[in-house]
Design an enzyme around this catalytic site. Sequence first.
Site, PDB file in Angstrom:
ATOM      1  N   ALA A   1     -20.602  -9.408   2.188  1.00 24.35           N
ATOM      2  CA  ALA A   1     -20.537  -8.601   3.414  1.00 24.35           C
ATOM      3  C   ALA A   1     -21.930  -8.193   3.911  1.00 24.35           C
ATOM      4  CB  ALA A   1     -19.687  -7.347   3.168  1.00 24.35           C
TER       5      ALA A   1
ATOM      6  N   ALA B   1     -12.637  -6.181  -3.107  1.00 22.05           N
ATOM      7  CA  ALA B   1     -12.647  -4.719  -3.288  1.00 22.05           C
ATOM      8  C   ALA B   1     -13.462  -4.338  -4.529  1.00 22.05           C
ATOM      9  CB  ALA B   1     -11.221  -4.198  -3.359  1.00 22.05           C
ATOM     10  N   ARG B   2     -12.841  -4.352  -5.691  1.00 23.97           N
ATOM     11  CA  ARG B   2     -13.538  -4.037  -6.940  1.00 23.97           C
ATOM     12  C   ARG B   2     -12.980  -4.923  -8.053  1.00 23.97           C
ATOM     13  NH1 ARG B   2     -16.871  -2.064  -4.208  1.00 23.97           N
ATOM     14  NH2 ARG B   2     -17.703   0.064  -4.210  1.00 23.97           N
TER      15      ARG B   2
ATOM     16  N   HIS C   1     -21.212  -9.834  -5.046  1.00 18.19           N
ATOM     17  CA  HIS C   1     -20.886  -8.522  -4.464  1.00 18.19           C
ATOM     18  C   HIS C   1     -21.787  -8.267  -3.250  1.00 18.19           C
ATOM     19  CE1 HIS C   1     -19.233  -4.242  -5.443  1.00 18.19           C
ATOM     20  NE2 HIS C   1     -19.328  -4.423  -4.134  1.00 18.19           N
TER      21      HIS C   1
ATOM     22  N   GLU D   1     -20.425  -6.857 -13.632  1.00 19.46           N
ATOM     23  CA  GLU D   1     -21.374  -7.380 -12.643  1.00 19.46           C
ATOM     24  C   GLU D   1     -22.805  -7.181 -13.135  1.00 19.46           C
ATOM     25  OE1 GLU D   1     -20.477  -5.759  -8.768  1.00 19.46           O
ATOM     26  OE2 GLU D   1     -18.487  -6.635  -8.766  1.00 19.46           O
TER      27      GLU D   1
ATOM     28  N   ASP E   1       0.861  -1.184   0.000  1.00 17.51           N
ATOM     29  CA  ASP E   1       0.000   0.000   0.000  1.00 17.51           C
ATOM     30  C   ASP E   1       0.895   1.230   0.000  1.00 17.51           C
ATOM     31  OD1 ASP E   1      -1.658   2.182   0.577  1.00 17.51           O
ATOM     32  OD2 ASP E   1      -3.057   0.949   1.719  1.00 17.51           O
TER      33      ASP E   1
ATOM     34  N   ASP F   1     -15.751 -11.773  -4.564  1.00 22.31           N
ATOM     35  CA  ASP F   1     -17.038 -11.139  -4.266  1.00 22.31           C
ATOM     36  C   ASP F   1     -17.383 -10.125  -5.347  1.00 22.31           C
ATOM     37  OD1 ASP F   1     -19.300 -10.647  -2.554  1.00 22.31           O
ATOM     38  OD2 ASP F   1     -18.353  -8.775  -1.909  1.00 22.31           O
TER      39      ASP F   1
END
Length: 369
Positions: free
Chosen positions: A297, A245-246, A294, A275, A185, A270
């Site tokens: 969570a 994340a994406r 997606h 999508e 990161d 996910d």
Amino acid sequence: MTAGPRITVGVSRDFLDDHGRNVWGDIRLGELDAAGIAWHYLPRDTGELLAADVAGLDAVLFAAPAVTERTFAGLDRPPLLFARFGVGYDAVDLDACTRHDALVTITPDGARRPVATAALTLLLATLHNVTAKDRLVREGRWAEKDRWMGRGLTGRRIGLIGLGNTAGDLVGLLRPFDVEVIASDPYCTQETARRLGVRLADVDTVMAEADAVIVMCVLTEETRHLIDARRLALMRPTAVLLNVARGPIVDEAALIEALRSGRIRAAGLDVFETEPPEPGNPLLHLDNVVLSPHALAWTDEMSAGNGGSAVQAVLDVAAGRVPRFVVNRDVVGRPALADRLGALAARAEIRTVLDTGAGEPAARAEGGS
Ligand SMILES: NC(=O)c1ccc[n+]([C@@H]2O[C@H](COP(=O)([O-])OP(=O)(O)OC[C@H]3O[C@@H](n4cnc5c(N)ncnc54)[C@H](O)[C@@H]3O)[C@@H](O)[C@H]2O)c1
């Protein structure tokens, strides 16, 4: 004498199913009721909030619809708050909101734990071959179970791509497994990493050294296809790749190739580049992937967390305060915003006096015995 409403709040209609029930369950709208704040669901479900949808509102609590320049078209007094239920704001034209002195807030405190537990769920499900074993039972192929020996998590090296809010929580959840955590990161400080007990490294090192790589960074032009064919080729053949994340952060075609060829062991996703994924997407037919729409969570914990956080943003502006998780900070401190917050604070004060009856005999008389 009557008090004007403290603040007028609209809640986007995409929260409701065909029967008018909130699909998220309890998103803490009762806290608005408890504070005496009037709210209503917007009359129509729309992909983009238009000026007619939000006219007359001070605040909008929303999940899916886009906020664009057209949201403000022709309005003298547009909403001063767009409180997003969730942390992504790709569908919000931040510049337009900033131009019109409207605050945009998100709910990182609500998403943190549910996204971290979703990542942990995918990690364990992938290492334990949940997709393949689920299929064996359903398809009467019980005897083939010895073909799907899993891998334990304890003592492994976990590689995080992105060490922000959700990844930081995952690090804590991983502690009982005695794993080593490394992360890439470029914007995370050494101090933050040290506090979390994480070693920072470059992306290639994380890809090459980790037993599981978990994508948890923001999608930007810099991170689009950050995980490409070359980087997937650096991974250990026993390693797994997860993305919560994406989708576009991972080159999906390259991932499919790596999974098909056995270049990596498994994947847990996910999110997808498109999508929902096309029906012909090979990922749908691979036994060594765990998939979720997606929504891994999505739990009551997330409903209450995201809802509570977005409702708190509304309560803050109703009391004349700047809410905590504003993403377009340029608006904060502008005279136009200060004026409107001041007016709301004054209204709230009048209401409080009336509600408690202090120093306002007319209000007591109005309220009956
Ligand atoms: N699957 C879901 O339902 C779901 C829910 C919430 C969030 N998300 C996604 O998860 C992402 C992470 O959420 P968060 O709350 O932790 O966000 P965050 O903003 O706290 O963390 C994102 C991290 O990405 C890092 N980053 C930026 N550029 C990078 C790069 N080139 N390489 C590596 N890291 C980089 C940032 O420095 C930051 O630490 C969000 O951006 C969102 O897209 C998904």
